[in-house]
Design an enzyme around this catalytic site. Structure first.
Site, mmCIF file in Angstrom:
data_model
loop_
_atom_site.group_PDB
_atom_site.id
_atom_site.type_symbol
_atom_site.label_atom_id
_atom_site.label_comp_id
_atom_site.label_asym_id
_atom_site.label_seq_id
_atom_site.Cartn_x
_atom_site.Cartn_y
_atom_site.Cartn_z
ATOM 1 N N CYS A 132 66.327 38.569 64.728
ATOM 2 C CA CYS A 132 65.746 39.538 65.661
ATOM 3 C C CYS A 132 64.920 40.609 64.954
ATOM 4 O O CYS A 132 63.808 40.952 65.397
ATOM 5 C CB CYS A 132 66.834 40.181 66.514
ATOM 6 S SG CYS A 132 68.261 40.776 65.589
ATOM 7 N N HIS A 244 65.921 47.388 68.723
ATOM 8 C CA HIS A 244 65.933 47.580 67.275
ATOM 9 C C HIS A 244 64.729 48.414 66.855
ATOM 10 O O HIS A 244 63.617 48.230 67.363
ATOM 11 C CB HIS A 244 65.848 46.233 66.545
ATOM 12 C CG HIS A 244 67.101 45.422 66.598
ATOM 13 N ND1 HIS A 244 68.257 45.844 67.210
ATOM 14 C CD2 HIS A 244 67.374 44.175 66.092
ATOM 15 C CE1 HIS A 244 69.191 44.898 67.073
ATOM 16 N NE2 HIS A 244 68.674 43.889 66.404
#
EC number: 1.2.1.11
Length: 341
Positions: A132, A244
């Site tokens: 990710c 994130h």
């Protein structure tokens, strides 16, 4: 004429997001199967906001023959067992786990970055989705690398608890509540308290002192973008539910100004530049949730090195970092190799 698509791990965070994105992007499907472990058989999962629901089937007993694409969001263990079965049955596997990422016979794809690499999928009938934190970084680095040649990247990540699945999200919620009401805090998913704290430790430690998450970013960048790029990462878990963030320092082979980089990123696929030098003129993880773009802010020259830039980027890790990238791979696969109709 559409595809027959199976989603393996359909009851998890990423699996549910895959179902939502398939509906949202109107992926051409004639049939969809939601697959999970035996404990979830019979439970229903919703396909986007359409109100349509499908019942989960047991992946152990599922026959992949005649199915076109299987999106795997089940972790390395189940993937190791069932992905080869699906691939052998003629169903192309797009895997979100780390199991096949560094396999030389499996393409590791970010569609905006290395679409041509997908042509190698036939060796094993498997395509890997990157980590990710790597996926969002690649979208940002690719256009800058094309413009000025990247030599070295040093970055710190600030990764949300959804990267650890439902267990991580539950732990943050439960610990936050416990602190407010004065109950004891007992870490389970993480080695230390995550609520109101940051933990510089994601995945297992390796012999050189880095963590496996940091190692993944190094080797995946080399495989996806350019093996000559040097990269050093410090990956940190933060008390954010989804999204994130990354603080990125880049050293280039050729001169490139912050203004030039902004102009490039403004037009780059998958990127959204929000960079005003004023209070609130940047994007935080809360604001990127539910969106597919990687947002870039705080682009500025680095005066400590020649040809250096620093920037900030955020992205919804359940989307571009996982489910959205997998569906984009499926779209790319359809355009190039599995054309219907």
């Amino acid at each position: 004429m559409g595809y027959r698509v199976a989603v393996v791990g359909a009851t998890g965070n990423v699996g549910r997001e895959m179902l939502a994105i398939l509906a949202e992007r109107e992926f051409p499907m004639d049939e969809i199967a939601a697959l999970a472990s035996s404990r979830s058989v019979g439970s229903e999962v919703e396909i986007g906001d359409s109100g349509r629901k499908v019942k989960c089937q047991n992946v152990e007993h599922f026959d992949f023959t005649g199915w076109d694409i299987a999106l795997f969001a089940a972790g390395s263990g189940p993937t190791k067992t069932y992905a080869p079965i699906a691939a052998a049955a003629g169903c192309v596997v797009i895997d979100n786990s780390s199991l096949y990422r560094m396999d030389p016979d499996v393409p590791l794809i970010v569609p905006e970055v290395n679409p041509d690499a997908i042509d190698g999928y036939k060796k094993k009938n498997i395509i890997a989705n990157p980590n990710c934190s790597t996926a969002q970084l690649m979208v940002v680095l690719k256009p800058l690398h094309d413009a000025a040649g990247i030599k070295r990247v040093v970055l710190s990540t600030y990764q949300s608890v959804s990267g650890s699945g439902k267990a991580g999200m539950d732990e943050l919620f439960q610990q936050s509540r416990a602190i407010f009401v004065g109950d004891p805090v007992e870490p389970e998913t993480y080695p230390k308290q995550i609520a109101f704290n940051v933990i510089p430790h994601i995945d297992v430690f390796m012999d050189d002192g880095s963590t496996k998450e940091e190692w993944k970013m190094v080797v995946e960048t080399k495989k996806i973008l350019d093996p000559k790029i040097k990269l050093n990462a410090t990956c940190v878990r933060v008390p954010v539910f989804v999204g994130h963030s990354e603080a990125v320092n880049i050293e280039f082979e050729r001169e490139i100004s912050a203004e030039e980089a902004q102009n490039i990123l403004r037009e780059a696929p998958g990127c959204m530049l929000v960079d005003k030098r004023e209070d609130g003129g940047y994007v935080t993880p809360v604001e990127c949730v539910g969106d597919g773009a990687t947002y870039i802010s705080r682009v500025r020259d680095d005066p400590t090195i020649d040809n250096g830039l620093t920037l900030w980027c955020v992205s919804d890790n359940l989307r571009k970092g996982a489910a959205l990238n997998a569906v984009q791979i499926a779209e790319l696969l359809g355009r190039r190799h599995l054309k219907k109709g």
